[in-house]
Enzyme design. Structure first.
Site, mmCIF file in Angstrom:
data_model
loop_
_atom_site.group_PDB
_atom_site.id
_atom_site.type_symbol
_atom_site.label_atom_id
_atom_site.label_comp_id
_atom_site.label_asym_id
_atom_site.label_seq_id
_atom_site.Cartn_x
_atom_site.Cartn_y
_atom_site.Cartn_z
ATOM 1 N N ASP A 86 0.883 -1.154 0.000
ATOM 2 C CA ASP A 86 0.000 0.000 0.000
ATOM 3 C C ASP A 86 0.925 1.209 0.000
ATOM 4 O OD1 ASP A 86 -2.013 -1.831 0.374
ATOM 5 O OD2 ASP A 86 -2.793 -0.938 2.211
ATOM 6 N N HIS A 142 4.549 -7.587 -0.100
ATOM 7 C CA HIS A 142 4.160 -8.823 -0.768
ATOM 8 C C HIS A 142 4.869 -8.927 -2.119
ATOM 9 C CE1 HIS A 142 0.709 -9.536 2.067
ATOM 10 N NE2 HIS A 142 0.957 -8.253 2.282
ATOM 11 N N SER A 226 8.301 3.655 4.818
ATOM 12 C CA SER A 226 9.545 3.588 4.054
ATOM 13 C C SER A 226 9.232 3.566 2.572
ATOM 14 C CB SER A 226 10.368 2.378 4.466
ATOM 15 O OG SER A 226 11.689 2.532 4.028
#
Length: 260
Positions: A86, A142, A226
Site C-alpha cells: 500500500d 508482498h 519507508s
C-alpha cells in the site's frame, strides 16, 4: 539555506543511539499509551485490521499489523504484476544508460543502490517504480509476481527520511539508506525489489525464506513508513497507464503486465 538546515537537523538526530531509543520505546508496553492518538492522527482503517485496536500491546505491533485477506484482493491474471505494498507512487521512469534514475529532479545511481554490477546490467533501459509508504500505511510487503528468488542481499547503514522532503533535500536516501534487495525471476524476465529503510528505524524483517514465491505472498515488513523500488528488466514489463506520480496503490492492485 533550507536544504542546509534540513540536512543539519537530520545529521544531528540520525544516529544509532537515537534509532535504538525509538525502536526500544516503540516495542515497549509504555508505547501503548500512544496507540489511540497514532490511529487517529494517521487515520488508520480499523475495519480492515485482523485485531482490534485495544488488542495491540505496543506501538510496534500496530506498525506491523496484519489485515484481513478480503481487504486486499490479489489479481489472478498470470501476466499481471501487482503492487507489493500500500503506497503512493512517487516516480516512474526508465533506467538510463548512465546507470541512473531521476527522482524528484535528482539523479540516483542504480549501481550504488544495488551494489551489484552483475545484477545491474539487466535493468538498464528497463522501467522503475518508486513506492512510498507513509506512517499511515499497511507496512507489510508482498511479492508482485510469482517466480524464483535468485538472490537476496542487504547493504547500506544510513536511515535518512524517504518522504518528499527527504528525496528533495536528503543525501541520496534511496541509494545510501539501509536496504534489502530481492531479485525474482519469472518467465517474463527479472525484477529487483529494493526495500529501503526509513529515518530512525532501519528494521526490514524478511518473512519469506523459501526459494519460490507466489504473487501476493508476504515477503517482508517494515517497522515504520519507508519505500520500495521496483526495477524491471528491459523489454519485460509494461506499466499500466493509470499508474502515475501521486497515485495511491494497494497490495494486489495491477500496476502493469509482463510482456510476452
Amino acid at each position: 539555506m533550507q536544504k542546509w538546515l534540513y540536512r543539519l537537523l537530520i545529521e544531528l538526530t540520525n544516529h544509532r543511539f537515537s534509532s535504538l531509543i525509538l525502536k526500544k520505546f516503540s516495542q515497549s508496553r509504555a508505547s501503548a499509551i500512544l496507540i489511540p492518538a497514532y490511529a487517529k492522527i494517521y487515520s488508520i482503517d480499523q475495519v480492515e485490521m485482523e485485531k482490534k485496536l485495544t488488542e495491540f500491546k505496543t506501538l510496534h505491533e500496530l506498525f506491523v499489523r496484519k489485515i484481513k485477506k478480503e481487504h486486499r484482493v490479489i489479481d489472478k491474471n498470470e501476466s499481471s504484476v501487482i503492487s507489493p505494498v500500500d503506497a503512493v507512487v512517487e516516480e516512474t521512469g526508465i533506467v538510463m544508460s548512465s546507470k541512473e534514475i531521476i527522482v524528484k529532479n535528482k539523479r540516483y545511481s542504480i549501481a550504488e543502490m544495488l551494489g551489484d554490477e552483475e545484477s545491474l546490467s539487466k535493468y538498464i533501459g528497463g522501467i522503475f517504480l518508486i513506492l512510498y509508504l507513509s506512517p499511515s500505511h499497511y507496512h507489510r510487503i508482498h511479492s508482485p509476481i510469482s517466480g524464483e528468488i535468485t538472490k537476496q542481499w542487504e547493504l547500506g547503514s544510513k536511515s535518512y527520511p524517504v518522504n518528499r522532503l527527504g528525496l528533495k533535500y536528503g543525501r541520496e536516501p534511496l541509494s545510501k539508506n539501509f536496504r534489502k534487495v530481492t531479485e525474482i525471476h519469472t518467465d517474463g524476465g527479472h525484477l529487483a525489489m529494493v526495500k529501503v529503510g526509513a529515518m530512525f528505524v532501519n528494521s526490514i524483517e524478511t518473512t519469506h525464506t523459501s526459494k519460490y514465491i507466489t504473487k501476493g505472498e508476504e515477503i517482508a515488513y517494515f517497522s515504520f513508513g519507508s519505500t520500495v523500488i521496483l526495477l524491471f528488466e528491459k523489454d519485460c514489463f509494461t506499466l499500466k497507464s493509470t499508474i502515475k506520480t501521486s497515485y495511491d496503490v494497494r497490495v494486489g492492485e495491477v500496476i502493469g503486465y509482463k510482456m510476452e
